[in-house]
Design a protein around this motif. Structure first.
Motif, PDB file in Angstrom:
ATOM      1  N   PRO A 361       0.803  -1.231   0.000  1.00  0.00           N
ATOM      2  CA  PRO A 361       0.000   0.000   0.000  1.00  0.00           C
ATOM      3  C   PRO A 361       0.831   1.274   0.000  1.00  0.00           C
ATOM      4  CG  PRO A 361      -0.870  -1.584   1.586  1.00  0.00           C
ATOM      5  CD  PRO A 361       0.439  -2.134   1.106  1.00  0.00           C
ATOM      6  N   GLU A 362       1.880   1.330   0.803  1.00  0.00           N
ATOM      7  CA  GLU A 362       2.649   2.574   0.904  1.00  0.00           C
ATOM      8  C   GLU A 362       3.408   2.865  -0.389  1.00  0.00           C
ATOM      9  OE1 GLU A 362       5.128   2.686   4.328  1.00  0.00           O
ATOM     10  OE2 GLU A 362       3.467   2.451   5.750  1.00  0.00           O
ATOM     11  N   ALA A 363       4.045   1.835  -0.951  1.00  0.00           N
ATOM     12  CA  ALA A 363       4.791   2.034  -2.191  1.00  0.00           C
ATOM     13  C   ALA A 363       3.847   2.400  -3.339  1.00  0.00           C
ATOM     14  CB  ALA A 363       5.582   0.777  -2.540  1.00  0.00           C
ATOM     15  N   TYR A 364       2.684   1.749  -3.369  1.00  0.00           N
ATOM     16  CA  TYR A 364       1.716   2.044  -4.423  1.00  0.00           C
ATOM     17  C   TYR A 364       1.233   3.485  -4.299  1.00  0.00           C
ATOM     18  CZ  TYR A 364      -2.643   1.902  -7.112  1.00  0.00           C
ATOM     19  OH  TYR A 364      -3.656   2.172  -7.998  1.00  0.00           O
ATOM     20  N   ALA A 365       0.913   3.903  -3.074  1.00  0.00           N
ATOM     21  CA  ALA A 365       0.422   5.266  -2.863  1.00  0.00           C
ATOM     22  C   ALA A 365       1.483   6.297  -3.255  1.00  0.00           C
ATOM     23  CB  ALA A 365       0.006   5.454  -1.409  1.00  0.00           C
ATOM     24  N   ALA A 366       2.745   6.008  -2.943  1.00  0.00           N
ATOM     25  CA  ALA A 366       3.815   6.941  -3.284  1.00  0.00           C
ATOM     26  C   ALA A 366       3.959   7.064  -4.801  1.00  0.00           C
ATOM     27  CB  ALA A 366       5.131   6.483  -2.661  1.00  0.00           C
ATOM     28  N   ARG A 367       3.867   5.928  -5.491  1.00  0.00           N
ATOM     29  CA  ARG A 367       3.990   5.964  -6.951  1.00  0.00           C
ATOM     30  C   ARG A 367       2.798   6.681  -7.582  1.00  0.00           C
ATOM     31  NH1 ARG A 367       7.499   6.739 -10.581  1.00  0.00           N
ATOM     32  NH2 ARG A 367       7.380   5.464 -12.469  1.00  0.00           N
ATOM     33  N   TYR A 368       1.618   6.403  -7.045  1.00  0.00           N
ATOM     34  CA  TYR A 368       0.388   7.069  -7.525  1.00  0.00           C
ATOM     35  C   TYR A 368       0.547   8.581  -7.362  1.00  0.00           C
ATOM     36  CZ  TYR A 368      -4.762   7.107  -8.275  1.00  0.00           C
ATOM     37  OH  TYR A 368      -6.029   7.281  -8.767  1.00  0.00           O
ATOM     38  N   ASP A 369       1.048   8.989  -6.207  1.00  0.00           N
ATOM     39  CA  ASP A 369       1.233  10.410  -5.915  1.00  0.00           C
ATOM     40  C   ASP A 369       2.210  11.052  -6.900  1.00  0.00           C
ATOM     41  OD1 ASP A 369       0.177  12.344  -4.164  1.00  0.00           O
ATOM     42  OD2 ASP A 369       2.043  12.416  -3.021  1.00  0.00           O
ATOM     43  N   ALA A 370       3.262  10.309  -7.248  1.00  0.00           N
ATOM     44  CA  ALA A 370       4.262  10.836  -8.174  1.00  0.00           C
ATOM     45  C   ALA A 370       3.654  11.088  -9.556  1.00  0.00           C
ATOM     46  CB  ALA A 370       5.438   9.869  -8.281  1.00  0.00           C
ATOM     47  N   TRP A 371       2.789  10.173 -10.000  1.00  0.00           N
ATOM     48  CA  TRP A 371       2.127  10.368 -11.292  1.00  0.00           C
ATOM     49  C   TRP A 371       1.243  11.613 -11.263  1.00  0.00           C
ATOM     50  CZ3 TRP A 371       1.029   6.869 -15.708  1.00  0.00           C
ATOM     51  CH2 TRP A 371       1.973   5.853 -15.832  1.00  0.00           C
ATOM     52  N   LEU A 372       0.474  11.764 -10.179  1.00  0.00           N
ATOM     53  CA  LEU A 372      -0.421  12.920 -10.097  1.00  0.00           C
ATOM     54  C   LEU A 372       0.366  14.227  -9.994  1.00  0.00           C
ATOM     55  CD1 LEU A 372      -3.351  11.634  -7.851  1.00  0.00           C
ATOM     56  CD2 LEU A 372      -3.133  11.615 -10.340  1.00  0.00           C
ATOM     57  N   ASP A 373       1.509  14.179  -9.298  1.00  0.00           N
ATOM     58  CA  ASP A 373       2.366  15.367  -9.245  1.00  0.00           C
ATOM     59  C   ASP A 373       2.811  15.767 -10.649  1.00  0.00           C
ATOM     60  OD1 ASP A 373       2.236  15.646  -6.515  1.00  0.00           O
ATOM     61  OD2 ASP A 373       4.157  14.647  -6.110  1.00  0.00           O
ATOM     62  N   GLU A 374       3.177  14.765 -11.447  1.00  0.00           N
ATOM     63  CA  GLU A 374       3.646  15.036 -12.801  1.00  0.00           C
ATOM     64  C   GLU A 374       2.536  15.656 -13.651  1.00  0.00           C
ATOM     65  OE1 GLU A 374       6.907  14.426 -15.694  1.00  0.00           O
ATOM     66  OE2 GLU A 374       6.797  14.257 -13.509  1.00  0.00           O
ATOM     67  N   PHE A 375       1.338  15.088 -13.562  1.00  0.00           N
ATOM     68  CA  PHE A 375       0.220  15.639 -14.321  1.00  0.00           C
ATOM     69  C   PHE A 375      -0.118  17.058 -13.865  1.00  0.00           C
ATOM     70  CE2 PHE A 375      -1.097  11.082 -15.181  1.00  0.00           C
ATOM     71  CZ  PHE A 375      -0.766  11.135 -16.524  1.00  0.00           C
ATOM     72  N   GLU A 376      -0.094  17.281 -12.566  1.00  0.00           N
ATOM     73  CA  GLU A 376      -0.401  18.609 -12.040  1.00  0.00           C
ATOM     74  C   GLU A 376       0.620  19.634 -12.521  1.00  0.00           C
ATOM     75  OE1 GLU A 376      -1.341  20.791  -7.735  1.00  0.00           O
ATOM     76  OE2 GLU A 376      -0.569  18.736  -7.794  1.00  0.00           O
ATOM     77  N   ALA A 377       1.887  19.259 -12.547  1.00  0.00           N
ATOM     78  CA  ALA A 377       2.938  20.178 -12.985  1.00  0.00           C
ATOM     79  C   ALA A 377       2.758  20.578 -14.448  1.00  0.00           C
ATOM     80  CB  ALA A 377       4.312  19.538 -12.776  1.00  0.00           C
ATOM     81  N   ARG A 378       2.197  19.666 -15.255  1.00  0.00           N
ATOM     82  CA  ARG A 378       2.004  19.958 -16.678  1.00  0.00           C
ATOM     83  C   ARG A 378       0.641  20.580 -16.962  1.00  0.00           C
ATOM     84  NH1 ARG A 378       3.252  14.114 -18.051  1.00  0.00           N
ATOM     85  NH2 ARG A 378       5.500  13.895 -17.864  1.00  0.00           N
ATOM     86  N   GLY A 379      -0.210  20.658 -15.951  1.00  0.00           N
ATOM     87  CA  GLY A 379      -1.553  21.167 -16.171  1.00  0.00           C
ATOM     88  C   GLY A 379      -2.439  20.181 -16.909  1.00  0.00           C
ATOM     89  N   THR A 380      -2.120  18.898 -16.813  1.00  0.00           N
ATOM     90  CA  THR A 380      -2.870  17.856 -17.527  1.00  0.00           C
ATOM     91  C   THR A 380      -4.095  17.451 -16.721  1.00  0.00           C
ATOM     92  OG1 THR A 380      -0.795  17.018 -18.446  1.00  0.00           O
ATOM     93  CG2 THR A 380      -2.730  15.582 -18.587  1.00  0.00           C
ATOM     94  N   LYS A 381      -5.273  17.577 -17.322  1.00  0.00           N
ATOM     95  CA  LYS A 381      -6.500  17.202 -16.630  1.00  0.00           C
ATOM     96  C   LYS A 381      -7.058  15.869 -17.123  1.00  0.00           C
ATOM     97  CE  LYS A 381      -9.312  19.964 -19.832  1.00  0.00           C
ATOM     98  NZ  LYS A 381     -10.325  21.037 -19.967  1.00  0.00           N
ATOM     99  N   ALA A 382      -6.664  15.433 -18.302  1.00  0.00           N
ATOM    100  CA  ALA A 382      -7.143  14.169 -18.857  1.00  0.00           C
ATOM    101  C   ALA A 382      -6.171  13.732 -19.951  1.00  0.00           C
ATOM    102  CB  ALA A 382      -8.554  14.304 -19.415  1.00  0.00           C
TER     103      ALA A 382
END
Length: 536
Positions: A361-382
């Protein structure tokens, strides 16, 4: 296109690493022994149709979902076909004697298709029957456990697994592969480039209508597997080149470029650790954009480039305008978005594909968070998934159409793709006056639907619907419906409108002025086709 068995077979759900078998080297493809192997597969009916007959529709469909138990139950007999199903599809060991009754076993051991495991033998690669478009029986080679089932969501493979180093895995045939094969224009051409060949399926298709096929990949293991696929399927010796993007072909030009590239939009991985079957090593959707923009330099005049792609939907930007800006000068383009996912759905799909959900769970959550950080930095909504087709027309006013079409279509669509660009040529060279002198014919299998309350004298609106190709539907008014219904190629558009004006008591000049735009739409969408001297 005939059936293709594409599935994850016999590989545990442990994030892609099966520990019950050692890693195997890839087979060699001795020409004479490969012919004997192909003949044995055919003789045993180890074909797409033969599998359907053996397994039945239920077990066959279960394989496409990655479920192997029904196929195991259906292959409990001793026939050569059942032996081959267990050996190559379900990746189970079989007794040497059973293998020898179905295959030239010593040849397969010599070339490395099989390895001994005590008194049994195992397959070293997945060999999957594939039904070619004109009744051909082909066989697609991939890493064990890496055949894929269905489209897997937004262009995805549906869960790749395997024993080899995951960064170099080579997948088999999935929904994306068959989609691209069905889209590819069927024109006879001289030279074809299959960029990012993977297991070689696009090169196999291209060989049917090309004089020469060049296949490239940055993964040397993919090139070796593509060679096996083509050899086992009886295709000519390929021109295989290692390298990324257009590097291996330098300044060469082609009549057709096809690519099912590693288009997944994900955070950058450390050097050498990216999954090359899905990640191109560039940020965001830069890989797909680069392919589109650089392709024109490698297309002959009139040449085609067709690829699948993912693209970002950026906050505050129109995704259609963004994609249209990718199209290089001198090229017509048809870009179709087939699916769109928000960033959470997209992240979950590809984290599961990589087995990240099994890391805890912890490793999965960290990886999930990293993906969302990347999308947020690019302004990607979909993220969108779809098809891109370019044609190097050299037109001063190129046709660039970007549309969303999530509805079912009829594959193969290669002929429809060619017809689409022919229609754009016609419309580009015909102003309204010329349009009214042209003659048109209603396309095959177009039906008219009238929508309105039961018993009403007049419908609220009329819909024309295609039952072939893109299966489009469009609303038309009374004039449009009447016009389409009369189009049989004998009268010009102007004469038909004059007759309609007389029936409706309208001014024919006014009707001629306001109708050409509706005719253009019906031509553009394929409801009407020009005939005679104007025909396409």
């Amino acid at each position: 296109m005939r059936a293709v068995v594409a599935t994850v077979g016999g590989c545990p759900d442990n994030g892609g690493v099966s520990t019950h078998q050692p890693p195997f080297r890839l087979p060699a493809a001795d020409p004479e022994r490969t012919v004997r192997l192909r003949e044995a597969l055919s003789a045993a009916s180890f074909t797409a149709d033969g599998l359907l007959d053996l397994l039945g529709a239920s077990a066959y469909a279960a394989l496409a979902r990655g479920e192997t138990v029904p196929a195991l139950r259906a292959s409990r007999g001793e026939s050569p076909l059942e032996t081959l199903v267990r050996l190559f599809l379900l990746q189970r060991p079989v007794a040497y004697g059973r293998a020898a009754a179905a295959l030239p076993a010593e040849d397969c051991l010599a070339d490395g298709w099989l390895v001994r495991d005590g008194d049994q033998v195992r397959a070293t690669v997945d060999v999957r029957p594939y039904g070619g478009p004109e009744g051909q029986d082909w066989w697609i080679v991939s890493d064990l456990g890496c055949a894929v089932g269905g489209a897997g969501g937004i262009g995805g493979p549906g869960g790749a697994r395997g024993r080899e180093d995951r960064s170099r895995l080579v997948l088999g045939v999935g929904g994306a592969s068959t989609t691209l094969a069905g889209l590819t224009v069927p024109a006879r051409v001289g030279r074809v480039l299959d960029l990012g060949t993977g297991s070689g399926i696009q090169a196999l298709h291209a060989g049917r209508h090309a004089t020469r096929v060049t296949a490239t990949d940055r993964n040397p293991r993919a090139l070796a597997i593509a060679r096996l696929t083509l050899a086992l399927s009886g295709a000519p010796e390929p021109d295989l080149r290692e390298g990324s993007l257009f590097e291996p072909v330098r300044d060469e030009t082609y009549d057709l470029i096809v690519s099912n590239p590693p288009f997944v939009i994900s955070p950058r991985s450390p050097e050498g650790s990216e999954l090359v079957y899905r990640e191109g090593g560039m940020s965001g959707d830069d890989l797909c954009r680069t392919l589109v923009q650089r392709s024109v330099g490698h297309l002959a005049d009139g040449g085609w480039c067709q690829l699948l792609a993912n693209w970002q939907h950026i906050e505050g930007e129109d995704w259609r305008e963004r994609l249209a800006s990718w199209v290089p000068p001198g090229c017509d383009a048809w870009i179709v978005q087939r699916e769109v996912q928000d960033v959470t759905q997209y992240t979950e799909l590809w984290l599961r594909d990589a087995g990240e959900h099994l890391a805890g769970p912890e490793a999965y959550a960290a990886r999930y968070d990293a993906w969302l950080d990347e999308f947020e930095a690019r302004g990607t909504k979909a993220v969108g998934f779809g098809w891109i087709t370019l044609r190097k027309s050299g037109a001063d006013r190129p046709s660039v159409i970007v549309e969303e079409w999530p509805h079912p279509v009829e594959q193969p669509l290669g002929d429809e793709v060619m017809a689409h660009f022919d229609r754009q040529d016609f419309l580009r060279t015909h102003d309204d006056a010329a349009l009214l002198t042209a003659r048109f014919q209603l396309a095959d299998e177009v039906v008219q639907e009238q929508v309105g309350p039961p018993g009403a004298e007049d419908p609220e609106h009329v819909v024309l619907r295609q039952h072939r190709g893109m299966r489009r539907a469009t609303k038309v008014d009374t004039v449009g419906a009447g016009f389409a219904g009369v189009c049989d190629g004998t009268l010009s558009a102007g004469r038909i409108l004059d007759a309609i004006a007389q029936l409706l008591g309208e001014d024919p000049v006014v009707l001629r002025d306001r109708t050409p735009q509706s005719i253009r739409l019906l031509v553009e969408q394929g409801f009407l086709r020009p005939v005679g001297d104007e025909g396409i």
